[in-house]
Design an enzyme around this catalytic site. Structure first.
Site, PDB file in Angstrom:
ATOM      1  N   ALA A  91       0.838  -1.128   0.044  1.00 58.10           N
ATOM      2  CA  ALA A  91      -0.032  -0.037  -0.013  1.00 58.10           C
ATOM      3  C   ALA A  91       0.916   1.261  -0.006  1.00 58.10           C
ATOM      4  O   ALA A  91       2.248   1.175   0.588  1.00 58.10           O
ATOM      5  CB  ALA A  91      -0.791   0.039   1.157  1.00 58.10           C
ATOM      6  N   MET A  93       0.584   5.954  -0.312  1.00 54.90           N
ATOM      7  CA  MET A  93      -0.216   7.178  -0.428  1.00 54.90           C
ATOM      8  C   MET A  93      -0.345   7.701  -1.910  1.00 54.90           C
ATOM      9  O   MET A  93       0.870   7.538  -2.531  1.00 54.90           O
ATOM     10  CB  MET A  93      -0.233   8.206   0.638  1.00 54.90           C
ATOM     11  CG  MET A  93      -0.568   7.881   1.986  1.00 54.90           C
ATOM     12  SD  MET A  93      -0.538   9.270   3.053  1.00 54.90           S
ATOM     13  CE  MET A  93       1.326   9.699   3.302  1.00 54.90           C
ATOM     14  N   PRO A 129     -14.716   6.691   9.098  1.00 55.46           N
ATOM     15  CA  PRO A 129     -15.613   7.601   8.775  1.00 55.46           C
ATOM     16  C   PRO A 129     -15.880   8.870   9.978  1.00 55.46           C
ATOM     17  O   PRO A 129     -16.367  10.109   9.463  1.00 55.46           O
ATOM     18  CB  PRO A 129     -16.637   7.301   8.246  1.00 55.46           C
ATOM     19  CG  PRO A 129     -16.887   5.890   8.806  1.00 55.46           C
ATOM     20  CD  PRO A 129     -15.398   5.501   9.137  1.00 55.46           C
ATOM     21  N   GLU A 159      12.625   6.042   4.632  1.00 56.31           N
ATOM     22  CA  GLU A 159      11.523   6.060   5.031  1.00 56.31           C
ATOM     23  C   GLU A 159      11.491   5.047   6.182  1.00 56.31           C
ATOM     24  O   GLU A 159      10.493   4.824   6.859  1.00 56.31           O
ATOM     25  CB  GLU A 159      10.399   5.910   4.052  1.00 56.31           C
ATOM     26  CG  GLU A 159      10.137   6.771   2.974  1.00 56.31           C
ATOM     27  CD  GLU A 159       8.934   6.776   2.116  1.00 56.31           C
ATOM     28  OE1 GLU A 159       8.135   5.947   2.493  1.00 56.31           O
ATOM     29  OE2 GLU A 159       8.945   7.627   1.116  1.00 56.31           O
ATOM     30  N   GLU A 161      11.652   2.010   6.456  1.00 57.74           N
ATOM     31  CA  GLU A 161      10.746   0.912   6.007  1.00 57.74           C
ATOM     32  C   GLU A 161      11.860  -0.475   6.189  1.00 57.74           C
ATOM     33  O   GLU A 161      12.749  -0.464   5.602  1.00 57.74           O
ATOM     34  CB  GLU A 161      10.359   1.079   4.781  1.00 57.74           C
ATOM     35  CG  GLU A 161       9.141   2.058   4.637  1.00 57.74           C
ATOM     36  CD  GLU A 161       8.444   2.137   3.012  1.00 57.74           C
ATOM     37  OE1 GLU A 161       7.321   2.439   2.913  1.00 57.74           O
ATOM     38  OE2 GLU A 161       9.319   1.876   2.214  1.00 57.74           O
TER      39      GLU A 161
END
Length: 206
Positions: A91, A93, A129, A159, A161
């Site tokens: 995944a 952004m 939400p 980053e 990771e």
């Protein structure tokens, strides 16, 4: 049955929109009122929301070998759990000007070291939400499992990771739903895969 919401965003009156914090995430405070189901307007209310870019998730599937590739990485938000290392889908952004396909291919290479062939759209959802402004758009991505090197870790050093790969059969992946995976996108992606695997294999194995 097709669901249609009672009202639209035209039935919301935003009285004030304030930025409380802006960093990697953004925190905003809205003062608003909205139409109620009885036709009247609500009283003005304040709501704080965390805002972040939309993201793309990819469930990597090799239909020829019947293999699924998942990743494992550290998540500091899960320190209250028994282990803050989560099993996830690839995944990332969506940056300004990027398409979902570009994100899916970039992240699959960065986080798993694989090249995605075909992409199949699953669905989109809002993770929380009640307080988070973000869409996650889900895809299945075709890849060649013979190219996977399980001895290597992946991710971007700048980053911080540190990503471990887990290659398994599709049955083993679906069976994970019987465990506490603790990651909404992974759970929903595997559920979609369990329901749609047969149709996906028919489309991809041609």
């Amino acid at each position: 049955m097709t669901f249609k919401p009672t009202y639209s965003k035209k039935d919301v009156d935003v009285l004030k929109d304030e930025c409380l914090y802006k960093g990697f995430f953004e925190m905003r405070k809205l003062t608003l009122k909205h139409k109620k189901f009885n036709g009247q307007w609500s009283n003005p209310m304040t709501r704080e929301m965390m805002v972040r870019n939309d993201a793309v998730c990819v469930l990597l599937f090799d239909p020829a070998a019947d293999k699924v590739l998942l990743i494992e990485q550290f998540r500091p938000t899960m320190l209250r759990s028994e282990s803050p290392w989560l099993l996830e889908l690839v995944a990332g952004m969506v940056e300004e000007g990027e398409t979902d396909e570009e994100v899916a291919r970039r992240e699959s290479l960065e986080e798993a070291g694989v090249v995605v062939k075909r992409l199949e759209y699953m669905f989109k959802f809002v993770p929380s939400p009640g307080g988070l402004v973000e869409y996650l758009r889900m895809y299945a991505g075709e890849f060649d499992s013979s190219s996977v090197d399980l001895t290597k870790t992946h991710g971007l050093d700048d980053e911080n990771e540190d990503i471990k790969l887990h290659l398994m059969t599709s049955d083993e992946a679906i069976a994970l739903l019987e465990q506490d995976v603790e990651n909404a996108s992974t759970i929903m992606g595997l559920q979609w895969f369990a329901l749609n695997k047969t149709k996906l294999v028919k489309r991809w194995c041609v």
